[in-house]
Design an enzyme around this catalytic site. Structure first.
Site, mmCIF file in Angstrom:
data_model
loop_
_atom_site.group_PDB
_atom_site.id
_atom_site.type_symbol
_atom_site.label_atom_id
_atom_site.label_comp_id
_atom_site.label_asym_id
_atom_site.label_seq_id
_atom_site.Cartn_x
_atom_site.Cartn_y
_atom_site.Cartn_z
ATOM 1 N N LYS A 81 1.544 10.973 -7.444
ATOM 2 C CA LYS A 81 2.323 9.735 -7.342
ATOM 3 C C LYS A 81 2.440 8.981 -8.661
ATOM 4 O O LYS A 81 3.256 8.085 -8.778
ATOM 5 C CB LYS A 81 1.787 8.839 -6.230
ATOM 6 C CG LYS A 81 0.489 8.166 -6.505
ATOM 7 C CD LYS A 81 0.201 7.232 -5.353
ATOM 8 C CE LYS A 81 -0.881 6.259 -5.729
ATOM 9 N NZ LYS A 81 -1.139 5.320 -4.666
ATOM 10 N N THR A 125 -3.078 -6.131 -3.095
ATOM 11 C CA THR A 125 -2.502 -4.835 -3.467
ATOM 12 C C THR A 125 -1.682 -5.028 -4.730
ATOM 13 O O THR A 125 -1.137 -6.098 -4.959
ATOM 14 C CB THR A 125 -1.614 -4.227 -2.357
ATOM 15 O OG1 THR A 125 -0.985 -3.044 -2.874
ATOM 16 C CG2 THR A 125 -0.528 -5.165 -1.872
ATOM 17 N N SER A 127 0.684 -2.792 -5.299
ATOM 18 C CA SER A 127 1.814 -1.925 -5.005
ATOM 19 C C SER A 127 2.892 -2.702 -4.245
ATOM 20 O O SER A 127 2.633 -3.268 -3.183
ATOM 21 C CB SER A 127 1.313 -0.728 -4.187
ATOM 22 O OG SER A 127 2.256 -0.333 -3.224
ATOM 23 N N LEU A 128 4.099 -2.728 -4.815
ATOM 24 C CA LEU A 128 5.210 -3.413 -4.149
ATOM 25 C C LEU A 128 5.502 -2.768 -2.800
ATOM 26 O O LEU A 128 5.875 -3.426 -1.840
ATOM 27 C CB LEU A 128 6.462 -3.359 -5.030
ATOM 28 C CG LEU A 128 6.387 -4.100 -6.366
ATOM 29 C CD1 LEU A 128 7.591 -3.766 -7.223
ATOM 30 C CD2 LEU A 128 6.291 -5.599 -6.143
ATOM 31 N N ARG A 129 5.341 -1.459 -2.755
ATOM 32 C CA ARG A 129 5.580 -0.713 -1.522
ATOM 33 C C ARG A 129 4.638 -1.175 -0.399
ATOM 34 O O ARG A 129 5.072 -1.423 0.727
ATOM 35 C CB ARG A 129 5.380 0.789 -1.804
ATOM 36 C CG ARG A 129 5.406 1.689 -0.594
ATOM 37 C CD ARG A 129 4.984 3.112 -0.965
ATOM 38 N NE ARG A 129 3.632 3.174 -1.503
ATOM 39 C CZ ARG A 129 2.524 3.152 -0.771
ATOM 40 N NH1 ARG A 129 2.609 3.091 0.547
ATOM 41 N NH2 ARG A 129 1.341 3.196 -1.342
ATOM 42 N N VAL A 150 -10.370 1.937 -8.104
ATOM 43 C CA VAL A 150 -10.736 1.848 -6.686
ATOM 44 C C VAL A 150 -12.026 1.056 -6.477
ATOM 45 O O VAL A 150 -12.096 0.147 -5.647
ATOM 46 C CB VAL A 150 -10.865 3.283 -6.090
ATOM 47 C CG1 VAL A 150 -11.293 3.233 -4.641
ATOM 48 C CG2 VAL A 150 -9.554 4.045 -6.239
ATOM 49 N N THR A 152 -13.449 -1.145 -8.466
ATOM 50 C CA THR A 152 -13.260 -2.556 -8.831
ATOM 51 C C THR A 152 -12.605 -3.330 -7.698
ATOM 52 O O THR A 152 -12.975 -4.463 -7.392
ATOM 53 C CB THR A 152 -12.375 -2.662 -10.096
ATOM 54 O OG1 THR A 152 -12.941 -1.855 -11.116
ATOM 55 C CG2 THR A 152 -12.274 -4.100 -10.579
ATOM 56 N N ARG A 153 -11.623 -2.708 -7.066
ATOM 57 C CA ARG A 153 -10.914 -3.405 -5.980
ATOM 58 C C ARG A 153 -11.819 -3.677 -4.789
ATOM 59 O O ARG A 153 -11.732 -4.731 -4.170
ATOM 60 C CB ARG A 153 -9.687 -2.598 -5.549
ATOM 61 C CG ARG A 153 -8.647 -2.536 -6.659
ATOM 62 C CD ARG A 153 -7.389 -1.890 -6.175
ATOM 63 N NE ARG A 153 -6.764 -1.118 -7.248
ATOM 64 C CZ ARG A 153 -5.614 -0.489 -7.128
ATOM 65 N NH1 ARG A 153 -4.959 -0.528 -5.988
ATOM 66 N NH2 ARG A 153 -5.114 0.184 -8.134
#
Ligand SMILES: NCc1[nH]cc(CCC(=O)O)c1CC(=O)O
Length: 308
Positions: A81, A125, A127-129, A150, A152-153
């Site tokens: 991706k 997030t 991500s716009l999606r 990942v 860190t989030r």
């Protein structure tokens, strides 16, 4: 026997993916020696602005591609991706290994289900999606950008004011985090994943036939067929990750079933089609045509302008 130098970004996810590929190659009987060479990319250095604003996917692959042209490395493993839809002349995707879980994971503080989140809750997030699809389902929620790898989030979910975050299940699994962290798996009916999500691309020089033969040993035709449908669709929409676009395909017997989505970041407009067929490129093209008929190109153009 030739020693193979593998280029990788230095993040834990990138290194794990690279090691996984080398491991799969060894299991498939490849006896060559491998060495991992770490490369720092622009995308890894810029952490303070949203990825979509600084130029998206290309940021993670440019330096790696240069190292490949300079023959400092022989191949690189990328998250599919993160791959631009067109590769530079002289490089190619020479193998696509079997796909990990394609879904997005919804992870909430105290495991509160998405449907039970209170009005005004904050979902993290970058991500716009993901943001568009969450807002389409729950317009009363607030989307807040979250950056970092990942791990860190997950830490930010616990330490900052996020009520929930969305991550790829595959990334979570690959860095060795427990799936027990996941509150809900979002099926494509709820959140269409990113094109290629969960799958990897092995990129190498197009003229290195010896290397191609080696990495082809772990090529997975099911994954390749479905990813080709998804990427054909993405390419025709010319969206990149500046626009909320999703695509996920699976095989139903011989038939490819592609779910394709284009939306606005606020989730107020979401166009979605499911297309079936026997040819990946045709299916991808048909999905693009159907969405373009409904105004997908206008959405892509408008969203791109707003982001500038
Ligand atoms: N954009 C970052 C990125 N690139 C690849 C993955 C892992 C998912 C995959 O393997 O496709 C992630 C993390 C995420 O989306 O949560």
């Amino acid at each position: 026997m030739r020693k193979i130098i593998v280029g990788s970004r230095k993040s834990n996810l990138a290194i794990t993916q690279t090691k996984w590929v080398i491991d799969q190659l060894k299991k498939a009987g490849v006896e060559n020696e491998f060495e991992i060479k770490k490369i720092v990319t622009k995308g890894d250095q810029i952490l303070d602005v949203t990825l979509s604003k600084v130029g998206g996917k290309g940021l993670f692959v440019k330096e790696i591609e240069k190292a490949m042209f300079d023959k400092e490395i022989d191949f690189a493993v990328h998250s599919m991706k993160d791959m631009p839809s067109a590769l530079p002349e002289g490089l190619e995707i020479s193998s696509i290994p079997v796909r990990e879980d394609h879904r997005d994971a919804y992870i909430a503080k105290d495991n509160v289900k998405l449907a039970d989140l209170k009005e005004g809750s904050i979902v993290g997030t970058s991500s716009l999606r993901r943001g568009a699809q969450i807002l389409a389902a729950r317009p009363d929620l607030e989307i807040k950008w979250i950056r970092g790898n990942v791990e860190t989030r997950i830490r930010k979910l616990n330490e900052e004011d996020y009520d929930a975050i969305i991550l790829a299940v595959s990334g979570l699994k690959r860095v060795g985090l427990s799936e027990s962290l996941i509150t809900e798996y979002l099926d494509p009916e709820v959140c269409v994943p990113a094109v290629g999500q969960g799958s990897l691309a092995i990129e190498s020089r197009a003229d290195d036939l010896e290397l191609q033969e080696i990495v082809q040993k772990i090529h997975d035709e099911y994954t390749a067929k479905t990813v080709l449908a998804e990427r054909t669709f993405l390419h025709l929409l010319e969206g990149g990750c500046q626009v909320p676009i999703g695509g996920y395909a699976y095989l139903d017997g011989e038939e490819i079933v592609l779910t394709a989505l284009v939306g606005t970041p606020d989730g107020k407009t979401v166009l979605k089609e499911v297309v079936r067929g026997n040819d990946s490129v045709q299916v991808g093209k048909q999905a693009a045509d159907l969405l373009i008929e409904q105004g997908a190109k206008d959405i892509v153009e408008r969203v791109k302008e707003e982001m500038e």
